[in-house]
Design an enzyme around this catalytic site. Structure first.
Site, PDB file in Angstrom:
ATOM      1  CE  LYS A 123       3.897   4.179  12.870  1.00 27.66           C
ATOM      2  NZ  LYS A 123       3.895   3.283  11.713  1.00 27.66           N
ATOM      3  CG  HIS A 138      -2.136  -0.795   1.064  1.00 25.16           C
ATOM      4  ND1 HIS A 138      -3.333  -0.453   1.625  1.00 25.16           N
ATOM      5  CD2 HIS A 138      -2.361  -1.932   0.373  1.00 25.16           C
ATOM      6  CE1 HIS A 138      -4.258  -1.335   1.274  1.00 25.16           C
ATOM      7  NE2 HIS A 138      -3.685  -2.253   0.524  1.00 25.16           N
ATOM      8  CE1 TYR A 187      -5.113   4.525   8.188  1.00 24.24           C
ATOM      9  CE2 TYR A 187      -5.724   4.520  10.513  1.00 24.24           C
ATOM     10  CZ  TYR A 187      -4.927   4.063   9.478  1.00 24.24           C
ATOM     11  OH  TYR A 187      -3.949   3.128   9.753  1.00 24.24           O
ATOM     12  N   PRO A 229      -4.181   1.675  18.359  1.00 29.86           N
ATOM     13  CG  PRO A 229      -5.847   0.121  17.882  1.00 29.86           C
ATOM     14  CD  PRO A 229      -5.314   0.988  18.966  1.00 29.86           C
ATOM     15  CE1 TYR A 247       0.035   3.126   7.288  1.00 36.02           C
ATOM     16  CE2 TYR A 247      -1.156   4.465   8.891  1.00 36.02           C
ATOM     17  CZ  TYR A 247      -1.061   3.324   8.107  1.00 36.02           C
ATOM     18  OH  TYR A 247      -2.065   2.371   8.146  1.00 36.02           O
TER      19      TYR A 247
HETATM   20  P1  FAS Z   1       1.637 -10.264  22.344  1.00 41.99           P
HETATM   21  O1  FAS Z   1       0.699  -9.808  23.425  1.00 41.99           O
HETATM   22  O2  FAS Z   1       1.131 -10.397  20.945  1.00 41.99           O
HETATM   23  O3  FAS Z   1       2.246 -11.692  22.719  1.00 41.99           O
HETATM   24  C1  FAS Z   1       2.627 -11.973  24.049  1.00 41.99           C
HETATM   25  C2  FAS Z   1       2.520 -13.487  24.236  1.00 41.99           C
HETATM   26  O4  FAS Z   1       2.980 -13.806  25.557  1.00 41.99           O
HETATM   27  C3  FAS Z   1       1.080 -13.986  24.124  1.00 41.99           C
HETATM   28  O5  FAS Z   1       1.021 -15.050  23.217  1.00 41.99           O
HETATM   29  C4  FAS Z   1       0.737 -14.411  25.555  1.00 41.99           C
HETATM   30  O6  FAS Z   1      -0.114 -15.541  25.575  1.00 41.99           O
HETATM   31  C5  FAS Z   1       2.098 -14.747  26.130  1.00 41.99           C
HETATM   32  N1  FAS Z   1       2.196 -14.609  27.584  1.00 41.99           N
HETATM   33  C6  FAS Z   1       1.630 -13.658  28.367  1.00 41.99           C
HETATM   34  N2  FAS Z   1       1.979 -13.850  29.656  1.00 41.99           N
HETATM   35  C7  FAS Z   1       2.779 -14.958  29.682  1.00 41.99           C
HETATM   36  C8  FAS Z   1       3.452 -15.668  30.716  1.00 41.99           C
HETATM   37  N3  FAS Z   1       3.366 -15.268  31.984  1.00 41.99           N
HETATM   38  N4  FAS Z   1       4.187 -16.760  30.388  1.00 41.99           N
HETATM   39  C9  FAS Z   1       4.276 -17.156  29.081  1.00 41.99           C
HETATM   40  N5  FAS Z   1       3.659 -16.531  28.057  1.00 41.99           N
HETATM   41  C10 FAS Z   1       2.922 -15.436  28.361  1.00 41.99           C
HETATM   42  N6  FAS Z   1      -1.442  -3.401  16.696  1.00 41.99           N
HETATM   43  C11 FAS Z   1      -1.601  -2.839  15.483  1.00 41.99           C
HETATM   44  O7  FAS Z   1      -0.611  -2.367  14.899  1.00 41.99           O
HETATM   45  N7  FAS Z   1      -2.855  -2.797  14.883  1.00 41.99           N
HETATM   46  C12 FAS Z   1      -3.964  -3.328  15.492  1.00 41.99           C
HETATM   47  O8  FAS Z   1      -5.075  -3.271  14.958  1.00 41.99           O
HETATM   48  C13 FAS Z   1      -3.836  -3.917  16.763  1.00 41.99           C
HETATM   49  N8  FAS Z   1      -4.930  -4.457  17.400  1.00 41.99           N
HETATM   50  C14 FAS Z   1      -4.761  -4.986  18.664  1.00 41.99           C
HETATM   51  C15 FAS Z   1      -5.864  -5.535  19.377  1.00 41.99           C
HETATM   52  C16 FAS Z   1      -5.693  -6.056  20.672  1.00 41.99           C
HETATM   53  C17 FAS Z   1      -6.880  -6.626  21.428  1.00 41.99           C
HETATM   54  C18 FAS Z   1      -4.424  -6.042  21.279  1.00 41.99           C
HETATM   55  C19 FAS Z   1      -4.225  -6.577  22.690  1.00 41.99           C
HETATM   56  C20 FAS Z   1      -3.337  -5.506  20.579  1.00 41.99           C
HETATM   57  C21 FAS Z   1      -3.491  -4.989  19.270  1.00 41.99           C
HETATM   58  N9  FAS Z   1      -2.418  -4.481  18.555  1.00 41.99           N
HETATM   59  C22 FAS Z   1      -2.545  -3.924  17.325  1.00 41.99           C
HETATM   60  C23 FAS Z   1      -1.112  -4.509  19.096  1.00 41.99           C
HETATM   61  C24 FAS Z   1      -0.572  -5.888  18.843  1.00 41.99           C
HETATM   62  O9  FAS Z   1      -0.484  -6.125  17.475  1.00 41.99           O
HETATM   63  C25 FAS Z   1       0.753  -5.956  19.550  1.00 41.99           C
HETATM   64  O10 FAS Z   1       1.555  -4.820  19.271  1.00 41.99           O
HETATM   65  C26 FAS Z   1       1.505  -7.211  19.233  1.00 41.99           C
HETATM   66  O11 FAS Z   1       0.675  -8.301  19.525  1.00 41.99           O
HETATM   67  C27 FAS Z   1       2.782  -7.208  20.065  1.00 41.99           C
HETATM   68  O12 FAS Z   1       3.325  -8.470  20.005  1.00 41.99           O
HETATM   69  P2  FAS Z   1       4.031  -9.090  21.310  1.00 41.99           P
HETATM   70  O13 FAS Z   1       4.953  -8.074  21.888  1.00 41.99           O
HETATM   71  O14 FAS Z   1       4.564 -10.397  20.858  1.00 41.99           O
HETATM   72  O15 FAS Z   1       2.886  -9.276  22.402  1.00 41.99           O
HETATM   73  C1  PHB Z   2      -5.825  -3.527  10.696  1.00 45.40           C
HETATM   74  O1  PHB Z   2      -5.934  -3.820   9.493  1.00 45.40           O
HETATM   75  O2  PHB Z   2      -6.097  -4.318  11.627  1.00 45.40           O
HETATM   76  C2  PHB Z   2      -5.359  -2.142  11.055  1.00 45.40           C
HETATM   77  C3  PHB Z   2      -4.874  -1.313  10.058  1.00 45.40           C
HETATM   78  C4  PHB Z   2      -4.445  -0.032  10.388  1.00 45.40           C
HETATM   79  C5  PHB Z   2      -4.511   0.390  11.713  1.00 45.40           C
HETATM   80  C6  PHB Z   2      -4.995  -0.460  12.716  1.00 45.40           C
HETATM   81  C7  PHB Z   2      -5.424  -1.739  12.388  1.00 45.40           C
HETATM   82  O3  PHB Z   2      -4.106   1.648  12.032  1.00 45.40           O
END
Ligand code: FAS
Ligand code: PHB
Length: 389
Positions: A296, A72, A200, A292, A384
């Protein structure tokens, strides 16, 4: 058991670090609280910065991403019936890749398992010990039996609710947090995206985002109340609200269908400092959270992993700890810039419950300035696509 780096958390941060270190001959073990399927079932990020995709290729797991991801080179910003584009390519010479976090994580799991990675699922009661000493170790239970891993370093990749950040004493940790008075209700549907770029959208009724995963898998979000639950929103209610929040030319073209996933994420800005405590290093959501809006979250986890991977490689190959010693300061410098962009884009595009008429005029002027000013669009585009590592 002994390893060089014990990684807590089998999400994208932990898996990417494990895969990168493995390719440098550095031994790791990944401890994950859930099952592989549970981790893959969480629908999260969708946009990858060029720094992230470069790391995936360096880790040897970029093939499917390059084959199936969508480049994109810009995005649409809409407000009411108005809209304008911001070209990433024109302002930065680069673009972003649309490829879901679920697929990133799947590719990393497949590679780790194909290359004999040591992944332990369903771990409980993980404890990090002697992180300030020279001989840290990690304990955990699986199926009721106790295990101990002696290691050189611990990478806390266990997300916001993990154990790693909590291991750093409150007398050492400084935490910075902002909670937003709204969340995002997200829907995944097997429908063609409403547009070939992301949209957006600011509207009187609240923010909306039109995104996608592929030509027949769309991802949509609407700003919602923190008191909402996904069960409060039928598919019909979601689609009709989304249509009210995007320009009518898109609303009229929107192909709706049954949701295959529906979830609400509260919006939070959060940073903990430092990101290192002795031989414990925090990465990704374990150390920081962004709303989100700026896409980032996952991408800032990637730069943490880049810095830690570089530091550990330098240590094991050259017995030089300079990279490790600089990790926290280097990672935080980029984290705070990601926090700033995520906070500004959230403020630009969301309706706050207590906004005055003047606040609304300022928000509108901010959007108008972005629409009409080349320098403003360049700043937006540079943030971005991802600031340099
Ligand atoms: P994660 O949280 O992905 O992974 C951590 C892992 O550690 C998990 O698998 C968990 O089960 C495990 N864990 C936790 N405690 C533990 C323990 N005590 N022992 C062992 N394992 C344990 N980012 C975007 O850019 N766009 C989005 O749209 C977006 N939507 C999101 C929606 C939600 C609900 C959440 C919570 C986050 C969102 N994010 C989004 C951010 C997301 O993408 C994170 O930045 C990304 O998952 C980060 O990855 P990790 O650092 O690996 O953490
Ligand atoms: C998504 O596709 O999940 C998405 C894309 C852009 C954003 C957040 C989430 O800023």
């Amino acid at each position: 058991m002994r390893t060089q780096v014990c990684i807590i958390g089998g999400g994208p941060s932990g898996l990417l670090l494990s895969q990168l270190l493995h390719r440098k001959g550095i031994d790791t073990i990944v401890l994950e609280r859930k099952t592989r399927d549970y981790v893959l079932g969480r629908i999260r990020a969708g946009i990858l910065e060029v720094g992230f995709t470069d790391l995936m290729r360096e880790a040897g797991v970029g093939a499917r991403m390059d084959a199936e991801g969508f480049k994109h080179d810009g995005t649409v910003i809409a407000y009411g019936e108005e809209e304008f584009g911001v070209s990433f390519h024109e302002h930065t010479g680069t673009d972003v890749l649309v490829y879901g976090q679920t697929e990133v994580t799947r590719d990393l799991y497949d590679a780790r398992e194909a290359e004999g990675g040591n992944l332990v699922f369903n771990v409980e009661n993980v404890g990090i010990h002697d992180a300030k000493g020279d001989a840290p170790y990690v304990t955990y239970q699986v199926d009721g039996s106790e295990h101990r891993i002696d290691c050189d370093y611990v990478a806390g990749c266990d997300g916001f609710h993990g154990v790693s950040r909590q291991t750093i004493p409150l007398t050492v940790r400084r935490e910075y947090e902002k909670l937003y008075p709204f969340g995002w209700l997200g829907v995944l549907s097997e429908t063609p995206p409403v547009h070939d770029e992301l949209i957006y959208s600011w509207s009187e009724r609240g923010f909306a985002l039109c995104s996608m995963r592929n030509a027949n898998l769309s991802r949509y979000y609407i700003q919602c109340s923190l008191s909402d639950s996904p069960d409060d929103w039928s598919d019909e209610a979601f689609w009709s609200e989304l249509k009210r929040r995007i320009p009518s030319r898109y609303a009229d073209a929107l192909v709706t269908g049954p949701s295959i996933e529906k979830s609400i994420a509260p919006l939070r800005s959060f940073v903990t400092e430092p990101m290192r405590w002795g031989r414990l290093f925090l990465c990704g959501d374990a150390a920081h959270i962004v709303p989100p809006t700026g896409a980032k979250g996952l991408n800032t986890a990637a730069s943490d992993i880049h810095y830690l991977y570089q530091g550990l490689t330098q240590f094991y190959q050259d017995s030089d700890s300079a990279g490790l010693d600089a990790y926290s300061e280097k990672a935080l410098a980029r984290v705070w810039k990601a926090e700033r962009f995520s906070w500004t884009t959230t403020n630009l595009l969301h309706r706050y419950p207590d906004q005055s008429e003047f606040d609304l005029k300022m928000q509108r002027a901010d959007i108008e300035f972005l629409r009409s000013n080349e320098a403003a669009q360049k700043v937006f585009a540079e943030n971005y696509v991802g600031l340099p590592y």
